[in-house]
Design an enzyme around this catalytic site. Structure first.
Site, short mmCIF file in Angstrom:
data_model
loop_
_atom_site.label_atom_id
_atom_site.label_comp_id
_atom_site.label_asym_id
_atom_site.label_seq_id
_atom_site.Cartn_x
_atom_site.Cartn_y
_atom_site.Cartn_z
N GLU A 6 0.83 -1.22 0.00
CA GLU A 6 0.00 0.00 0.00
C GLU A 6 0.86 1.26 0.00
OE1 GLU A 6 -2.73 -0.50 3.28
OE2 GLU A 6 -4.03 -1.78 2.07
N GLU A 56 -5.57 -8.37 -1.15
CA GLU A 56 -6.19 -8.27 0.17
C GLU A 56 -7.67 -7.96 -0.04
OE1 GLU A 56 -4.63 -5.54 3.10
OE2 GLU A 56 -2.57 -5.94 2.49
C1 BG6 Z 1 -4.32 -3.11 4.86
C2 BG6 Z 1 -2.97 -3.53 5.38
O1 BG6 Z 1 -4.33 -1.76 4.76
O2 BG6 Z 1 -5.43 -3.30 5.66
C3 BG6 Z 1 -3.04 -4.68 6.35
O3 BG6 Z 1 -2.13 -3.87 4.31
C4 BG6 Z 1 -4.21 -4.51 7.28
O4 BG6 Z 1 -1.81 -4.77 7.02
C5 BG6 Z 1 -5.46 -4.47 6.44
O5 BG6 Z 1 -4.28 -5.53 8.22
C6 BG6 Z 1 -6.75 -4.43 7.21
O6 BG6 Z 1 -6.68 -3.49 8.22
P1 BG6 Z 1 -7.04 -3.93 9.69
O7 BG6 Z 1 -6.73 -2.81 10.53
O8 BG6 Z 1 -8.47 -4.25 9.66
O9 BG6 Z 1 -6.19 -5.11 9.99
#
Ligand code: BG6
Length: 468
Positions: A176, A366
């Site tokens: 990111e 993701e």
């Molecule tokens: C992304 C990151 O922005 O969001 C991850 O790359 C992160 O590291 C994911 O875990 C989700 O965010 P969160 O705070 O819900 O874990």
């Protein structure tokens, strides 16, 4: 019949700092995330001193993936995933970032990890930096705003590419990269940056990204190296021309990073913005050529939510610490337990938008739902809400491929095993298809239990996305 491509990369994703734990083992140094205490939905994580007895640091033990990777990988093999995205913790290899010789024990750990994945038929997808810049570089050099950090990063990158040149094919350079827009500490760009420092840090990150691609290709031309952004697609709140124009501006803010990584030069809207703000980026001879030469093979992105651009700033979305774009709540969408708006169709829109713009392969690295799970007396979690979320998002990917003709390489469920949250450090914000018995303060047995979503995803992969 709708078809996902034959070699579609179905998988899951985690990050070293959120899974491994063992934060001071085998010569590992301290990373920026290791000094961040646990937060909550309304309380951002804070930097605390390591000897502050009142602070709890979730990354120190995380879910013990460092010691439990073999049984975790065995479980993921049962799930049938084709690939697992994880990251290398920079501070396992160069504890402060400035050493001239890498830490062999750190390298040996990742050798074992990648060997284990490969033995189990799981292709590694490896991120080189997932928010874990050495704290030494943040404190002594001011983080990414300092050009020297680029050199130290490239030293690390060279070591990694050489060591794993035959084991890893798919790489993501910086997680990111555009998150420097929202949370500067995440990538250790430094706190309280002026606007011009933030621009300089962004430039260095982009230069580091391009240089890493160039170095990687010289070490193994068959590497597939991607750049990564968090998707911030922003709808105009209304058809008021002002809202529409604002959505274009908001888009520029974020897509700028992808534009440079894919095209190899600063877009004209950015050049004009810098001029307008009298910001001049410090460059060195050869930089332009490097940006041009180090363009990415695929664009990777995380997708959790869409956003809304509105010129009326009265209703700011609360609770989304990472993607805190100012905007209105979208009245057509529901939100997660943490206030992130759920928008499967937005993923299809984003895929189209990216593909129309770049025409290169896209990789969703993701996606998932962070939710509170309740485990029953039989150690089972009936997470139908997660199945529902994933089903709708995968359907959107399917439609983007099949109906819209978008080239998508793969889809990875974020936090495939429960890990600590990135933004809040909480364990209670669970994404996994595997439950980990541990709470926000590290208490619990650490045992793993499959959830209902595990079996559901298993058959999705087995049928190559036919049975959703
Ligand atoms: C992304 C990151 O922005 O969001 C991850 O790359 C992160 O590291 C994911 O875990 C989700 O965010 P969160 O705070 O819900 O874990």
């Amino acid at each position: 019949m709708t078809q996902f491509p034959k070699n579609f990369l179905w998988g899951g994703a985690i990050a070293a700092n959120q899974a491994e734990g063992a934060f001071d083992r085998d010569g590992k140094g301290v990373s920026i995330l290791d000094v961040m205490s646990v937060g909550s939905k309304n309380q951002p994580r804070q930097r605390r001193s390591l000897d502050d007895q009142t602070a709890f640091f979730p990354s120190h033990d995380a879910i013990d993936f460092f010691d439990k990777y073999e049984s975790d990988i065995a479980l993921l093999k049962q799930l049938g995933i084709k690939c697992l995205r994880t990251s290398i913790n920079w501070t396992r290899i160069y504890p402060t970032g400035v050493e001239s010789v890498p830490n062999e024990k750190g390298l040996a750990y990742y050798d074992k990890l990648f060997d284990c994945m490969i033995r189990n038929g799981i292709t590694p997808v490896v991120t080189l930096q997932h928010s874990d810049t050495p704290i030494y570089l943040a404190d002594h050099y001011g983080g990414w705003k300092n050009r020297k950090v680029v050199d130290y990063f490239l030293n690390y990158v060279r070591t990694i590419f050489k060591r794993f040149r035959t084991k890893v094919k798919y790489w993501i350079v910086i997680n990111e990269i555009n998150s420097v827009n929202f949370v500067t500490w995440f990538g250790a760009a430094g706190e309280n940056l002026t606007e011009s420092e933030k621009e300089q840090a962004s430039y260095h990150l982009l230069l580091a990204n391009a240089s890493a691609v160039k170095i990687g290709k010289s070490i193994n031309p068959n590497f597939k190296i991607g750049g990564m952004v968090t998707d911030c697609y922003s709808y105009p709140y209304s058809c008021r021309p002002e809202d529409v124009l604002l959505s274009v501006r908001d888009k520029h803010k974020n897509i700028f990073f992808a534009d440079v990584m894919v095209r190899g030069y600063y877009p004209s809207y950015k050049i004009q913005e810098l001029k307008r703000k009298s910001i001049s980026i410090k460059q060195e001879a050869g930089d332009d050529d490097m940006l041009h030469a180090g363009t990415i093979d695929f664009l990777a992105f995380s997708y959790y939510s869409s956003h809304v651009s509105s010129t009326q700033k009265d209703e700011v979305i609360q609770g989304n610490l990472l993607q805190n774009i100012i905007g209105k709540t979208n009245p057509y969408l529901q939100t997660s337990d943490w206030g992130w708006q759920i928008d499967p169709l937005g993923l299809r829109t984003s895929l189209n938008d990216f593909y129309d713009r770049y025409q290169i392969p896209l990789f969703i690295v993701e996606n998932g739902l962070g939710a509170v799970d309740n485990i029953d007396d039989n150690n089972y979690v009936e997470d139908d809400y997660r199945i529902d979320y994933l089903k709708q998002h995968i359907q959107a990917v399917k439609d983007a491929i099949d109906y819209d003709g978008v080239n998508v390489m793969g889809y990875l469920v974020w936090g495939i095993i429960d890990i600590i949250s990135g933004t809040t450090g909480e364990m209670a914000k669970r994404y996994g298809l595997v439950y980990v018995d541990r709470d926000n303060y590290g208490k619990g047995t650490g045992r793993r239990y499959v959830k209902k979503s595990f079996d559901w995803y298993k058959q999705v992969i087995r049928t190559n996305g036919e049975n959703l």
